[in-house]
Scaffold this active site. Structure first.
Site, mmCIF file in Angstrom:
data_model
loop_
_atom_site.group_PDB
_atom_site.id
_atom_site.type_symbol
_atom_site.label_atom_id
_atom_site.label_comp_id
_atom_site.label_asym_id
_atom_site.label_seq_id
_atom_site.Cartn_x
_atom_site.Cartn_y
_atom_site.Cartn_z
ATOM 1 N N GLY A 176 -54.052 -3.085 55.620
ATOM 2 C CA GLY A 176 -54.496 -2.073 56.571
ATOM 3 C C GLY A 176 -54.092 -0.667 56.176
ATOM 4 O O GLY A 176 -54.522 0.313 56.790
ATOM 5 N N ARG A 177 -53.245 -0.579 55.184
ATOM 6 C CA ARG A 177 -52.855 0.756 54.699
ATOM 7 C C ARG A 177 -52.443 0.681 53.228
ATOM 8 O O ARG A 177 -51.568 1.421 52.781
ATOM 9 C CB ARG A 177 -51.700 1.319 55.522
ATOM 10 C CG ARG A 177 -50.475 0.429 55.563
ATOM 11 C CD ARG A 177 -49.314 1.236 56.054
ATOM 12 N NE ARG A 177 -48.139 0.391 56.223
ATOM 13 C CZ ARG A 177 -46.939 0.856 56.459
ATOM 14 N NH1 ARG A 177 -46.740 2.156 56.553
ATOM 15 N NH2 ARG A 177 -45.924 0.061 56.610
ATOM 16 N N ASP A 227 -47.448 -13.550 56.353
ATOM 17 C CA ASP A 227 -48.129 -12.555 55.512
ATOM 18 C C ASP A 227 -47.132 -11.764 54.665
ATOM 19 O O ASP A 227 -47.548 -10.981 53.803
ATOM 20 C CB ASP A 227 -48.977 -11.602 56.373
ATOM 21 C CG ASP A 227 -48.190 -11.013 57.528
ATOM 22 O OD1 ASP A 227 -47.687 -11.788 58.356
ATOM 23 O OD2 ASP A 227 -48.064 -9.782 57.591
ATOM 24 N N ASN A 228 -45.840 -11.963 54.911
ATOM 25 C CA ASN A 228 -44.841 -11.246 54.127
ATOM 26 C C ASN A 228 -44.069 -12.169 53.196
ATOM 27 O O ASN A 228 -42.994 -11.812 52.712
ATOM 28 C CB ASN A 228 -43.857 -10.521 55.063
ATOM 29 C CG ASN A 228 -44.525 -9.356 55.776
ATOM 30 O OD1 ASN A 228 -45.530 -8.820 55.312
ATOM 31 N ND2 ASN A 228 -43.980 -8.963 56.909
HETATM 32 P P1 AMP Z 1 -46.323 -5.304 58.039
HETATM 33 O O1 AMP Z 1 -45.650 -5.436 59.366
HETATM 34 O O2 AMP Z 1 -46.008 -4.019 57.328
HETATM 35 O O3 AMP Z 1 -46.123 -6.472 57.157
HETATM 36 O O4 AMP Z 1 -47.885 -5.202 58.350
HETATM 37 C C1 AMP Z 1 -48.577 -6.141 59.109
HETATM 38 C C2 AMP Z 1 -50.036 -5.777 59.135
HETATM 39 O O5 AMP Z 1 -50.221 -4.518 59.770
HETATM 40 C C3 AMP Z 1 -50.690 -5.654 57.776
HETATM 41 O O6 AMP Z 1 -52.018 -6.116 57.901
HETATM 42 C C4 AMP Z 1 -50.645 -4.157 57.507
HETATM 43 O O7 AMP Z 1 -51.636 -3.748 56.611
HETATM 44 C C5 AMP Z 1 -50.879 -3.593 58.899
HETATM 45 N N1 AMP Z 1 -50.302 -2.256 59.078
HETATM 46 C C6 AMP Z 1 -48.979 -1.938 59.148
HETATM 47 N N2 AMP Z 1 -48.828 -0.612 59.335
HETATM 48 C C7 AMP Z 1 -50.074 -0.072 59.387
HETATM 49 C C8 AMP Z 1 -50.591 1.256 59.579
HETATM 50 N N3 AMP Z 1 -49.807 2.310 59.738
HETATM 51 N N4 AMP Z 1 -51.938 1.400 59.573
HETATM 52 C C9 AMP Z 1 -52.758 0.373 59.412
HETATM 53 N N5 AMP Z 1 -52.337 -0.888 59.241
HETATM 54 C C10 AMP Z 1 -51.015 -1.127 59.225
HETATM 55 MG MG MG Z 2 -46.685 -7.007 55.427
#
Ligand code: AMP
Ligand code: MG
Length: 472
Positions: A87-88, A246-247
């Site tokens: 998502g980013r 997912d991590n």
């Molecule tokens: P994370 O918690 O960083 O592992 O992210 C979980 C999900 O949220 C993944 O699909 C990321 O791409 C998405 N995500 C996290 N932060 C953002 C953001 N600022 N904008 C868009 N998507 C995000």
């Molecule tokens: Mg992640």
């Protein structure tokens, strides 16, 4: 040409990504370039210096890059999201290093994608420098991890945690970005051919010695890598904080440094993440979550294990039942090294368990660091770490009787970890343009077995309970 790209993901796995360009930042500026990693990868430092601000911010892609956002699903805090994805982040492709090894090059914080949901697609400077610092510490400690190649500032400000902060992009190098959730994405859509194609792809990249179609062998290999990794996390007191499926990387690398931190005083229930109210990802739960996540991977891979469902389930269950034992053996190997024990003796497990029971509240890192001095009877620096030394006093003779090697211990037990208060101070200075504390801390965590008194002490009591935020 600095990057020798060969983009096998984009070529091999249709239906698992979207071709998209990163955002072009307003005023890209190089903040940190990992010349140590660049040298290891055989990348030309002069070219990198010249191009880093453009290449690693998304302003201009290196020749041969093909930017894509990967699709994945994931169980987040136990609840399943069928579509997450980058998502980013943008995967620029894979490059081959000087030794012919294949690496993903990914930008993180590089703009919105169709996977962004409500997010802004951005990242801010503090958390990206934090990932850089902590992943360098992990690498220096000998743990498998993704690495940061550069952090650039975008010249924009981004609203995070109620504050306007400098926008930033992290350029990340990984053995791959194949996650447990990558398999779950296709499995949840009933795309069995794509699950198989991804498994074939993952095996070619990470387990080339396996016979084609040996999916149970692949699952065993993933279990082995992840069990070893989590055992090593436990050994250094690392708490990932968001062990969502997912991590969890199939490569066995630590990935997605968010609200992670190193435990100071030993307490099994330690949690740093502000959103982990139940303590699901607490220090001592990490081995249990390892097994839980691997069960989700088994579910996604199930049709590959055997033609008959009952046979596939039986094969999966057999392996899942073995994870606790595999993990315990990895953990015991870590603990034997930390305790300076060579060979294997029956009492080693109880010796390690009883040390933990005696350690409550004592600084994890310093206890092991100073234990080597205690092997010859010098308790002057160890004892002050304990509020109550009674249990340790009873434990020490048992350990000494096992004949620990203090020299081996010093190579195993770090003096320096990224202490939370030092990390926060370095990031705060970086936010106001002073990179000196960050550079000093980075140098210290890159040589973790060398005593550096400035960086070894736990947080002063005034630092309070450490809380990390997911708004990274
Ligand atoms: P994370 O918690 O960083 O592992 O992210 C979980 C999900 O949220 C993944 O699909 C990321 O791409 C998405 N995500 C996290 N932060 C953002 C953001 N600022 N904008 C868009 N998507 C995000
Ligand atoms: Mg992640």
């Amino acid at each position: 040409m600095t990057f020798r790209f060969d983009n096998s993901w984009a070529r091999t796995l249709p239906g698992s990504f979207l071709a998209l360009q990163p955002d072009v930042p307003a005023a890209p500026r190089l903040v940190a370039l990992n010349t140590v990693l660049a040298a290891e990868l055989g990348l030309d430092p002069a070219v990198l210096e010249a191009e880093a601000a453009a290449w690693f911010s998304g302003a201009e892609l290196p020749a041969g890059a093909e930017s894509i956002a990967l699709a994945y699903a994931g169980h987040q805090f136990g609840g399943f999201s069928p579509v997450l994805g980058d998502g980013r982040a943008h995967l620029l492709g894979e490059f081959l290093d000087a030794g012919g090894r294949r690496w993903d090059l990914q930008l993180k914080g590089s703009g919105r994608t169709p996977f962004s949901r409500g997010g802004d697609g951005k990242a801010v400077l503090g958390p990206m420098l934090r990932e850089y610092l902590v992943s360098e510490a992990m690498a220096a400690l000998g743990l498998a991890t993704t690495r940061a190649l550069a952090v650039t500032a975008t010249g924009e400000t981004v609203l995070r945690d109620g504050r306007r902060q400098p926008g930033a992009v992290l350029a990340r190098v990984a053995a791959s970005h194949i996650r447990v959730g990558s398999f779950q994405f296709h499995a949840a859509r009933g795309e069995q051919d794509r699950v198989r194609a991804l498994a074939d792809y993952a095996m070619a990249r990470h387990d080339p010695a396996l016979a084609a179609g040996d999916y149970l062998g692949f699952f065993d290999a993933v279990i082995g890598r992840q069990a070893r990794l989590i055992a090593q996390w436990m050994g250094v007191g690392f708490i990932h904080g968001v062990m969502n499926t997912d991590n969890m990387a199939i490569s066995g690398e630590t990935i997605d440094y968010g609200p992670c931190a190193f435990m100071e005083g030993y307490a099994p229930g330690t949690v740093f993440s502000s959103i982990d109210h139940q303590g699901r990802y607490a220090y001592a739960n990490q081995p249990l979550i390892l097994a839980w996540n691997l069960a989700r991977l088994a579910e996604a891979l199930l049709p590959l294990f055997a033609a008959e469902e009952a046979a596939a389930v039986a094969a999966a269950n057999l392996r899942l039942a073995g994870i606790a034992g595999i993990y315990r053996a990895e953990w015991l190997a870590v603990m034997r090294r930390k305790l300076g024990l060579s060979g294997e003796e029956d009492g080693d497990g109880a010796l390690a368990d009883d040390l933990l029971a005696a350690m409550a509240g004592a600084d994890w890192t310093l206890t092991f660091h100073r234990l080597s001095e205690a092997s010859s009877g010098d308790l002057s620096r160890l004892q002050p770490l304990f509020a109550d030394f009674t249990a340790m006093a009873a434990w020490l003779p048992r350990w000494r009787a096992r004949g620990p090697d203090p020299v081996a211990m010093r190579r195993e037990n770090p003096a320096v970890i990224p202490r939370n208060h030092r990390v926060e101070a370095a990031l705060e200075a970086a936010n106001s343009g002073d990179m000196a504390p960050f550079e000093a801390l980075l140098a210290a965590v890159r040589a973790p077995f060398v005593a550096a008194p400035d960086f070894m002490l736990p947080a002063p009591t005034g630092f309070g309970r450490y809380v990390t935020y997911c708004g990274t």
